[in-house]
Design a protein around this motif. Structure first.
Motif, PDB file in Angstrom:
ATOM      1  N   THR A 106       0.867  -1.249  -0.057  1.00 30.88           N
ATOM      2  CA  THR A 106      -0.056  -0.068  -0.037  1.00 30.88           C
ATOM      3  C   THR A 106       0.830   1.046  -0.124  1.00 30.88           C
ATOM      4  O   THR A 106       1.763   1.184   0.968  1.00 30.88           O
ATOM      5  CB  THR A 106      -0.929   0.118   1.275  1.00 30.88           C
ATOM      6  OG1 THR A 106      -1.845  -1.195   1.167  1.00 30.88           O
ATOM      7  CG2 THR A 106      -1.838   1.196   1.359  1.00 30.88           C
TER       8      THR A 106
ATOM      9  N   TYR B  36      -0.236  -2.350 -10.923  1.00 34.55           N
ATOM     10  CA  TYR B  36      -0.626  -1.308 -10.134  1.00 34.55           C
ATOM     11  C   TYR B  36      -0.980  -0.128 -11.302  1.00 34.55           C
ATOM     12  O   TYR B  36      -0.729   0.034 -12.234  1.00 34.55           O
ATOM     13  CB  TYR B  36       0.577  -0.535  -9.212  1.00 34.55           C
ATOM     14  CG  TYR B  36       0.869  -1.500  -7.953  1.00 34.55           C
ATOM     15  CD1 TYR B  36       1.658  -2.681  -8.191  1.00 34.55           C
ATOM     16  CD2 TYR B  36       0.306  -1.017  -6.810  1.00 34.55           C
ATOM     17  CE1 TYR B  36       1.920  -3.373  -6.946  1.00 34.55           C
ATOM     18  CE2 TYR B  36       0.714  -1.704  -5.876  1.00 34.55           C
ATOM     19  CZ  TYR B  36       1.601  -2.826  -5.613  1.00 34.55           C
ATOM     20  OH  TYR B  36       1.595  -3.718  -4.750  1.00 34.55           O
ATOM     21  N   LYS B  38      -1.948   4.074 -11.375  1.00 26.35           N
ATOM     22  CA  LYS B  38      -1.542   5.467 -10.584  1.00 26.35           C
ATOM     23  C   LYS B  38      -2.226   6.511 -11.361  1.00 26.35           C
ATOM     24  O   LYS B  38      -2.017   6.840 -12.308  1.00 26.35           O
ATOM     25  CB  LYS B  38      -0.108   5.577 -10.748  1.00 26.35           C
ATOM     26  CG  LYS B  38       0.553   6.843  -9.735  1.00 26.35           C
ATOM     27  CD  LYS B  38       1.956   6.979  -9.885  1.00 26.35           C
ATOM     28  CE  LYS B  38       2.337   8.230  -9.102  1.00 26.35           C
ATOM     29  NZ  LYS B  38       1.732   9.553  -9.732  1.00 26.35           N
ATOM     30  N   PRO B  44       0.758   4.664  -6.190  1.00 24.83           N
ATOM     31  CA  PRO B  44       0.155   3.660  -7.106  1.00 24.83           C
ATOM     32  C   PRO B  44      -0.874   2.784  -6.012  1.00 24.83           C
ATOM     33  O   PRO B  44      -0.530   2.600  -4.890  1.00 24.83           O
ATOM     34  CB  PRO B  44       1.402   2.689  -7.434  1.00 24.83           C
ATOM     35  CG  PRO B  44       2.424   3.802  -7.090  1.00 24.83           C
ATOM     36  CD  PRO B  44       2.008   4.593  -6.086  1.00 24.83           C
ATOM     37  N   THR B  45      -1.981   2.137  -6.734  1.00 30.23           N
ATOM     38  CA  THR B  45      -2.917   1.418  -6.031  1.00 30.23           C
ATOM     39  C   THR B  45      -3.014  -0.313  -6.717  1.00 30.23           C
ATOM     40  O   THR B  45      -2.833  -0.206  -8.070  1.00 30.23           O
ATOM     41  CB  THR B  45      -4.143   1.929  -5.978  1.00 30.23           C
ATOM     42  OG1 THR B  45      -4.683   2.369  -6.843  1.00 30.23           O
ATOM     43  CG2 THR B  45      -4.191   3.188  -5.002  1.00 30.23           C
ATOM     44  N   PHE B  46      -3.070  -0.860  -6.003  1.00 31.54           N
ATOM     45  CA  PHE B  46      -2.822  -2.370  -6.503  1.00 31.54           C
ATOM     46  C   PHE B  46      -4.288  -2.669  -7.153  1.00 31.54           C
ATOM     47  O   PHE B  46      -5.181  -2.257  -6.851  1.00 31.54           O
ATOM     48  CB  PHE B  46      -2.903  -3.231  -4.990  1.00 31.54           C
ATOM     49  CG  PHE B  46      -3.300  -4.722  -5.699  1.00 31.54           C
ATOM     50  CD1 PHE B  46      -4.397  -5.372  -5.434  1.00 31.54           C
ATOM     51  CD2 PHE B  46      -2.166  -5.508  -6.362  1.00 31.54           C
ATOM     52  CE1 PHE B  46      -4.636  -6.816  -5.670  1.00 31.54           C
ATOM     53  CE2 PHE B  46      -2.470  -6.839  -6.707  1.00 31.54           C
ATOM     54  CZ  PHE B  46      -3.655  -7.411  -6.383  1.00 31.54           C
ATOM     55  N   SER B  49      -3.294  -9.304  -9.763  1.00 27.63           N
ATOM     56  CA  SER B  49      -1.877 -10.033  -9.437  1.00 27.63           C
ATOM     57  C   SER B  49      -2.086 -11.473 -10.014  1.00 27.63           C
ATOM     58  O   SER B  49      -3.215 -11.779 -10.434  1.00 27.63           O
ATOM     59  CB  SER B  49      -1.424 -10.091  -7.903  1.00 27.63           C
ATOM     60  OG  SER B  49      -2.413 -10.885  -7.188  1.00 27.63           O
ATOM     61  N   TYR B  88       0.037   2.695 -15.536  1.00 28.26           N
ATOM     62  CA  TYR B  88       0.030   1.388 -15.269  1.00 28.26           C
ATOM     63  C   TYR B  88       1.122   0.734 -14.873  1.00 28.26           C
ATOM     64  O   TYR B  88       2.158   0.997 -16.013  1.00 28.26           O
ATOM     65  CB  TYR B  88      -1.144   0.367 -16.099  1.00 28.26           C
ATOM     66  CG  TYR B  88      -2.227   0.728 -15.984  1.00 28.26           C
ATOM     67  CD1 TYR B  88      -2.827   1.838 -16.967  1.00 28.26           C
ATOM     68  CD2 TYR B  88      -3.263   0.206 -15.099  1.00 28.26           C
ATOM     69  CE1 TYR B  88      -4.240   2.359 -16.688  1.00 28.26           C
ATOM     70  CE2 TYR B  88      -4.619   0.256 -15.196  1.00 28.26           C
ATOM     71  CZ  TYR B  88      -5.153   1.538 -15.832  1.00 28.26           C
ATOM     72  OH  TYR B  88      -6.370   1.827 -15.899  1.00 28.26           O
TER      73      TYR B  88
END
Lengths: 116, 112
Positions: A106, B36, B38, B44-46, B49, B88
């Motif tokens: 995070t 991620y 942004k 950045p945010t997940f 995966s 990204y």
């Protein structure tokens, strides 16, 4: 939880001055990472901590850079003396059990550093 | 040495069409891959995966494909929406190593 909190959001300083960036990780996270983002190099890892102990600082560019984590809720990245080439966005990130689980890290909102 | 590479730094796509982002890696020890997203002035945010034991993972409009033999992964966004306009980042990690290696990012612009 308020997420990862970084301060300041923006910093403009003169070459040669000391700069200190601050980070408060998410409560309960045991890993903390400092990244630097530039156009040329993208996101590069500077240093990371596990349970407040520095594990890998191989990404710290020079001795002018230092990082500390005196407790589980606070970390600093210091540049002394600062130079124009240090201008970048610095991100702090935290995670539980490292990067190999769930959503990874995070990130905080970053500190945009400009050294003139 | 860039272990995670994202070429074609920018992509423009019409709303409703598919966006495809590509990522190549060099480290054969990588076994976990992430994307991620942004937005400007944010971290950045997940997004999504995939583990190396899979070759596809889907989450709503987002699908990640992994080709281990080619050391290549891609992110598909279908249909693309204006809110998908962002940078990204592709990232990867190796088992036992808690650090993520990131690519330089791809700018996506979705045109309404």
């Amino acid at each position: 939880d308020a997420g990862v909190i970084q301060s300041p959001r923006h910093e403009v300083t003169e070459m040669g001055q000391e700069v200190t960036l601050r980070c408060k990780p998410i409560s309960g996270h045991d890993y903390l990472f400092w990244y630097r983002q530039t156009m040329m190099r993208g996101l590069e890892l500077l240093i990371y901590f596990n349970n407040n102990v520095p594990i890998d600082d191989s990404g710290m560019p020079e001795d002018r850079f230092s990082a500390k984590m005196p407790n589980a809720s606070f970390s600093t990245l210091k540049i002394q003396p600062s130079e124009p080439r240090d201008s970048a966005v610095y991100f702090c990130a935290s995670s539980l059990r490292g990067s190999g689980t769930g959503g990874g890290y995070t990130f905080g909102s970053g500190t945009r550093l400009t050294v003139v | 040495d860039q272990q995670v590479k994202q070429n074609s730094p920018s992509l423009s796509v019409q709303e409703g069409r598919i966006s495809i982002l590509n990522c190549d890696y060099t480290n054969s020890m990588f076994d976990y891959f992430l994307w991620y997203k942004k937005y400007p002035a944010e971290g950045p945010t997940f997004l999504i995966s995939i583990s190396s034991i899979k070759d596809k993972n889907e989450d709503g409009r987002f699908t990640v494909f992994l080709n281990k033999s080619a050391k290549h992964l891609s992110l598909h966004i279908v249909p693309s929406q204006p809110g998908d306009s962002a940078v990204y980042f592709c990232a990867a990690s190796a088992r036992g190593n808690n650090r993520l290696a990131f690519g330089k990012g791809n700018q996506v612009v979705v045109i309404p």
